[in-house]
Design a protein around this motif. Structure first.
Motif, mmCIF file in Angstrom:
data_model
loop_
_atom_site.group_PDB
_atom_site.id
_atom_site.type_symbol
_atom_site.label_atom_id
_atom_site.label_comp_id
_atom_site.label_asym_id
_atom_site.label_seq_id
_atom_site.Cartn_x
_atom_site.Cartn_y
_atom_site.Cartn_z
ATOM 1 N N PRO A 1 33.913 39.236 46.419
ATOM 2 C CA PRO A 1 33.659 40.365 47.348
ATOM 3 C C PRO A 1 32.663 40.034 48.455
ATOM 4 C CG PRO A 1 33.704 41.143 45.086
ATOM 5 C CD PRO A 1 33.730 39.655 45.015
ATOM 6 N N SER B 1 23.795 40.487 36.488
ATOM 7 C CA SER B 1 25.094 40.609 35.818
ATOM 8 C C SER B 1 25.110 39.840 34.502
ATOM 9 C CB SER B 1 26.208 40.094 36.731
ATOM 10 O OG SER B 1 26.043 38.712 36.997
ATOM 11 N N TYR C 1 23.537 37.475 40.257
ATOM 12 C CA TYR C 1 24.095 36.767 39.102
ATOM 13 C C TYR C 1 23.208 36.966 37.865
ATOM 14 C CZ TYR C 1 27.104 34.396 42.481
ATOM 15 O OH TYR C 1 28.035 34.121 43.445
ATOM 16 N N PHE D 1 34.709 37.022 40.245
ATOM 17 C CA PHE D 1 35.588 38.035 40.829
ATOM 18 C C PHE D 1 34.866 39.317 41.233
ATOM 19 C CE2 PHE D 1 38.755 35.444 38.542
ATOM 20 C CZ PHE D 1 39.676 35.259 39.561
ATOM 21 N N THR D 2 33.715 39.585 40.655
ATOM 22 C CA THR D 2 33.008 40.828 40.978
ATOM 23 C C THR D 2 31.827 40.633 41.930
ATOM 24 O OG1 THR D 2 31.609 40.605 38.996
ATOM 25 C CG2 THR D 2 33.649 41.890 38.789
ATOM 26 N N ILE D 3 31.345 39.398 42.054
ATOM 27 C CA ILE D 3 30.201 39.149 42.933
ATOM 28 C C ILE D 3 30.570 38.162 44.046
ATOM 29 C CG2 ILE D 3 27.856 38.252 43.070
ATOM 30 C CD1 ILE D 3 27.411 39.135 40.206
ATOM 31 N N LYS E 1 33.937 36.581 35.355
ATOM 32 C CA LYS E 1 33.741 37.947 35.850
ATOM 33 C C LYS E 1 32.792 37.963 37.045
ATOM 34 C CE LYS E 1 32.640 42.647 34.377
ATOM 35 N NZ LYS E 1 32.222 43.517 33.249
ATOM 36 N N GLN E 2 31.748 37.132 37.007
ATOM 37 C CA GLN E 2 30.829 37.043 38.138
ATOM 38 C C GLN E 2 31.550 36.558 39.398
ATOM 39 O OE1 GLN E 2 27.751 34.447 36.681
ATOM 40 N NE2 GLN E 2 26.518 36.131 35.870
ATOM 41 N N ALA F 1 27.916 39.709 31.735
ATOM 42 C CA ALA F 1 29.028 39.190 32.536
ATOM 43 C C ALA F 1 29.093 37.672 32.434
ATOM 44 C CB ALA F 1 28.864 39.618 33.989
#
Length: 314
Positions: free
Chosen positions: A223, A206, A203, A218-220, A215-216, A211
């Motif tokens: 996943p 990013s 985090y 959905f992207t970190i 966005k964090q 970010a």
């Protein structure tokens, strides 16, 4: 000569080790024996018995009579309530499971902020999962959502005249769905454990790249949490298809109004223990097992495209 003597001398040591190994295995089997006995007589035995009864006409009061696939034929071709109960159950599962997981994840993320008294909050939110399946809670829920229940009394003070949520066929099933979502505690605990395993450095890195929180997420977060989401999804699907107590208590065991809460497990219970059609109920149980198995296999197969593991595999 020396090598021969050495090999002969090692034979007693091998025998001693083998005896120790067998003794350890014997102790392990002794402690595992109650579990194996329970598996045989409480799980495998009843399952095989129900499979046999599913091909018989069995009323408990008389000996079972072999009828072949007659129960299954009747189930799929002559029983309209079978399709009704399936429809009600599928609606319940496909609405309650996503809502429960979303709510559990949202609460887990709030509790993951490092707030004081985390253990207390975690316990408070987990209590509904322990009590939600009880008859007492289902009765309380029915009273609370009834025509003169607490919810309608609060809405009446706001000038809103609400219907009887548990007696209106348009809303009765959704009252059970709401009760299911309220029992989000177990999924929340698992999500919280998964969130705590995510390195804070990801985090921070990013954030340096600009970010934002969304966005964090959905992207970190998502996943990395996919294995946890996968586990919760499978467990909740299996549990939801077997839901019984809430529908039985809220509908007084009838599946009403107008069969709007006739869950599959409730209909199975009525066939087996109200009408004593135990052979027919056994056939229903095996159909339910097959449905759950098919959906579970589908989730497992689809997981290859959306579940991500730490080693980079899927």
């Amino acid at each position: 000569m020396n090598s021969t003597s050495t090999s002969i001398a090692s034979v007693p040591k091998i025998r001693v080790r083998k005896k120790q190994y067998n003794r350890q295995n014997g102790v392990a089997l002794l402690f595992l024996a109650p579990w194996f006995i329970g598996l045989l007589f409480m799980t495998i035995g009843p399952m095989l018995a129900s499979l046999y009864f599913s091909f018989t006409d069995y009323s408990i009061l008389a000996a079972p009579t072999w009828v072949g696939t007659s129960n299954y034929t009747t189930l799929f071709t002559e029983d309209p309530l079978f399709l009704t109960s399936l429809k009600v159950t599928f609606i319940y599962v496909f609405i309650s499971v996503p809502l429960k997981l979303l709510f559990a994840l949202a609460v887990a993320m709030l509790l993951n902020k490092g707030i004081r008294g985390l253990g207390i909050y975690r316990t408070i939110y987990y209590i509904p999962s322990l009590l939600g399946g009880s008859v007492a809670i289902a009765m309380l829920w029915r009273k609370m959502l009834g025509g003169d229940g607490l919810l309608n009394q609060l809405l009446l003070h706001l000038g809103i005249h609400a219907p009887d949520w548990v007696s209106n066929p348009k809303y009765a099933l959704y009252s059970i769905i709401l009760l299911s979502v309220w029992q989000f505690g177990s999924s929340m605990i698992i999500f919280l454990s998964g969130l705590k395993q995510i390195p804070a450095e990801l985090y921070e890195a990013s954030a340096v790249d600009g970010a934002k929180a969304v966005k964090q997420f959905f992207t970190i977060t998502i996943p990395i949490l996919t294995p946890v989401i996968f586990f919760n999804l499978v467990m909740q699907i299996i549990t939801s298809f077997q839901s019984f107590t809430q529908a039985y208590v809220i509908s007084n065991g009838t599946g009403g109004p107008i069969k709007s809460t006739l869950m599959y497990s409730l209909y199975l219970y009525k066939k087996g223990f109200s009408f004593f059609q135990m052979g027919y109920a056994s056939a229903m149980a095996w159909v339910l097992l097959i449905i759950i198995a098919i959906l579970t296999i589908f989730v497992f197969q689809s997981s290859k495209s959306w579940v991500h593991y730490e080693d980079g595999g899927k």
